[in-house]
Design a protein around this motif. Structure first.
Motif, mmCIF file in Angstrom:
data_model
loop_
_atom_site.group_PDB
_atom_site.id
_atom_site.type_symbol
_atom_site.label_atom_id
_atom_site.label_comp_id
_atom_site.label_asym_id
_atom_site.label_seq_id
_atom_site.Cartn_x
_atom_site.Cartn_y
_atom_site.Cartn_z
ATOM 1 N N LEU A 159 0.817 -1.374 0.116
ATOM 2 C CA LEU A 159 -0.097 -0.108 0.097
ATOM 3 C C LEU A 159 0.954 1.206 -0.020
ATOM 4 O O LEU A 159 0.524 2.330 -0.866
ATOM 5 N N ILE A 160 1.706 1.187 0.985
ATOM 6 C CA ILE A 160 2.704 2.594 1.124
ATOM 7 C C ILE A 160 3.573 2.780 0.108
ATOM 8 O O ILE A 160 3.823 4.049 -0.520
ATOM 9 N N PHE A 161 4.417 1.490 -0.633
ATOM 10 C CA PHE A 161 5.303 1.887 -1.101
ATOM 11 C C PHE A 161 5.243 1.634 -2.646
ATOM 12 O O PHE A 161 6.082 1.800 -3.260
ATOM 13 N N ALA A 162 4.304 0.896 -2.986
ATOM 14 C CA ALA A 162 3.604 0.495 -4.343
ATOM 15 C C ALA A 162 2.324 0.769 -4.924
ATOM 16 O O ALA A 162 2.214 0.324 -6.158
ATOM 17 N N SER A 163 1.700 1.189 -4.141
ATOM 18 C CA SER A 163 0.338 1.763 -4.509
ATOM 19 C C SER A 163 0.072 3.284 -4.708
ATOM 20 O O SER A 163 0.754 4.057 -4.111
ATOM 21 N N SER A 164 -0.934 3.671 -5.461
ATOM 22 C CA SER A 164 -1.493 5.034 -5.478
ATOM 23 C C SER A 164 -2.794 4.922 -5.386
ATOM 24 O O SER A 164 -3.653 3.965 -5.775
ATOM 25 N N GLY A 165 -3.669 6.219 -5.349
ATOM 26 C CA GLY A 165 -4.889 6.228 -5.564
ATOM 27 C C GLY A 165 -5.802 5.626 -6.660
ATOM 28 O O GLY A 165 -6.569 5.197 -6.581
ATOM 29 N N ARG A 166 -4.755 5.599 -7.750
ATOM 30 C CA ARG A 166 -5.201 4.930 -8.996
ATOM 31 C C ARG A 166 -5.389 3.477 -9.198
ATOM 32 O O ARG A 166 -6.123 2.990 -9.782
ATOM 33 N N ASP A 167 -5.039 2.880 -7.841
ATOM 34 C CA ASP A 167 -5.381 1.539 -7.915
ATOM 35 C C ASP A 167 -6.488 1.035 -7.037
ATOM 36 O O ASP A 167 -6.940 0.126 -6.702
ATOM 37 N N VAL A 168 -7.352 2.348 -6.599
ATOM 38 C CA VAL A 168 -8.312 2.031 -5.627
ATOM 39 C C VAL A 168 -9.643 1.516 -6.662
ATOM 40 O O VAL A 168 -10.001 2.250 -7.786
ATOM 41 N N ILE A 169 -10.271 0.726 -6.070
ATOM 42 C CA ILE A 169 -11.582 0.283 -7.014
ATOM 43 C C ILE A 169 -12.818 0.418 -6.511
ATOM 44 O O ILE A 169 -13.978 0.362 -7.068
#
Ligand SMILES: [Zn+2]
Length: 435
Positions: free
Chosen positions: A389-399
């Motif tokens: 979540l913190i190091f590899a994701s962004s809001g664009r991965d929210v579904i």
């Protein structure tokens, strides 16, 4: 009827991650959190929503933003090296080039961006509070809209105070369970001391949340400590008297009574040890806005030290005019990396706690959730959901985003507003501002 959301991971934040977990929601509240099999057995009469490779977490909190400025994304790039010019161009655009409906469209577009990024709660500072409140209500976001107040001239303090008081009274008539009103004396260089005192007292008697910009720029620091620099010169040109208190911004706000109301202070970059103690002792809250601070060249707030001191800190995107996205996962990554680069170690789990402003998935808690897909090439493999979540994701991965038990964003669509209409209006504003 219970809705059960299940996924490969549930990250409650308030407890360890649960592999193959589920969250049961009844009405506006969470009814249960645990392993999938356990939750399904506990609520036999349910509707099951299975997300598979995904992470369910508490909704993200954006403590400091100005949604009404969303139409100014990348509008101020040429003014970034001159904060004074930046503020002036922004103010002219908002007051002279944008209509009230433009402001509402701009704020609604920003609220769409927020829910698309898994944000369920915002602290929105707004000059046009009514438009901000309507935007949050239309999209279904939770939040506090802080009606801004301006007025550097002490001779007009009472008059300006009456103006903001009237606006707050109007906003209270449209408050809902989800959308509340607050007040925001804009900044130490735009609001004079007597007006700060009046607003702090008003917030105290009316139990209104108070937010303000504090200890942000070098220009502000020299203005408050020494009474000189661009802000002082600007006031002098308008024949407005300014007598610098000669202390740090935080000590000045303490003297003015602002810290008596446990305010939310945005930025807090220029703070020393004594200021950090003062913030902690007064239960002031900090909106840490690392990307905006960096983009405008204002510096780096001592994030790791805020955490060590036990100050209640959350992330703020600030407006997209200085960021240029409203994305709390991105903000969390940037804050964590910047803190580590500066020699302070912030664990990913702490960053996630800040990103949800201490909210967790617990029985009885408000059902504000975000679901992050775990299928991206940039995320896999994943050995640790919090690190992902913190190091590899962004809001664009929210579904999916749920506020008070209601889905406000799902599968690429914001549920409650017509995004195509908004997009066309935003482009229209864009053409007009471009001139
Ligand atoms: Zn701001």
């Amino acid at each position: 009827m219970t809705t059960i959301y299940s996924a490969r991971w549930v990250v409650p934040v308030s407890a360890a991650p649960i592999e193959n977990g589920a969250v049961a929601v009844e009405g506006q509240r969470i009814a249960g959190v645990g392993p999938h099999a356990e939750i399904v057995a506990k609520f036999p009469d349910h509707k099951l929503e299975s997300f598979g490779d995904a992470i369910i977490l508490p909704g993200l909190v954006n403590l400091h933003t100005h949604l009404e400025l969303t139409a100014m994304r990348s509008y101020l790039e040429n003014e970034e090296t001159d904060f004074f010019a930046w503020l002036r161009k922004l103010t002219v655009a908002r007051l002279e080039l944008m209509t009230p409906d433009d402001i509402r469209v701009s704020a609604t577009w920003g609220a769409c961006e927020a829910v698309r990024a898994g944000i369920t709660c915002v602290g929105d500072a707004s000059d046009a509070g009514m438009m901000g409140m309507m935007a949050l209500r239309d999209v279904g976001l939770r939040g506090v809209v802080y009606q801004e107040s301006f007025g550097p001239d002490a001779r007009l303090a009472q008059e300006n105070f009456e103006k903001v008081k009237t606006k707050v009274d109007q906003l209270r008539t449209v408050e809902t369970e989800l959308v509340r009103v607050g007040v925001s004396p804009h900044a130490p260089y735009t609001v004079c001391g007597p007006q700060l005192e009046l607003i702090a007292e008003f917030a105290s008697t009316e139990k209104l949340p108070l937010m303000m910009h504090a200890a942000e720029s070098a220009a502000e620091e020299i203005f408050v400590r020494e009474g000189c620099g661009a802000f002082a010169e600007g006031l002098a040109r308008r024949s407005i008297e300014w007598k610098a208190p000669g202390v740090s911004t935080i000590q000045y706000l303490k003297q003015a009574g602002v810290l008596d109301v446990k305010p939310l202070l945005a930025h807090c970059i220029r703070v020393d040890d004594r200021d950090i103690e003062t913030l902690r002792d007064t239960d002031s809250k900090v909106a840490h806005c690392p990307k905006s601070n960096a983009k405008l060249g204002h510096g780096r707030a001592p994030f790791a030290r805020f955490l060590e001191a036990g100050i209640a800190v959350g992330f703020g995107s600030d407006s997209v005019a200085s960021n240029n996205t409203c994305d709390i996962l991105e903000e969390a990554r940037f804050a964590t990396l910047m803190a580590r680069a500066g020699g302070g170690f912030v664990p990913g789990a702490d960053a996630l706690r800040v990103a949800t402003f201490g909210r967790g998935l617990n029985d009885g808690a408000l059902a504000d959730l975000a679901v992050v897909s775990l299928t991206g090439v940039h995320q896999l493999p994943s050995y640790d959901p919090i690190a992902t979540l913190i190091f590899a994701s962004s809001g664009r991965d929210v579904i999916m985003t749920v506020v008070a038990g209601r889905e406000v964003y799902r599968d690429g669509r914001v549920s409650n507003v017509d995004e195509d209409r908004l997009r066309a209006r935003v482009l229209e504003i864009n053409h007009r501002l471009r001139g």
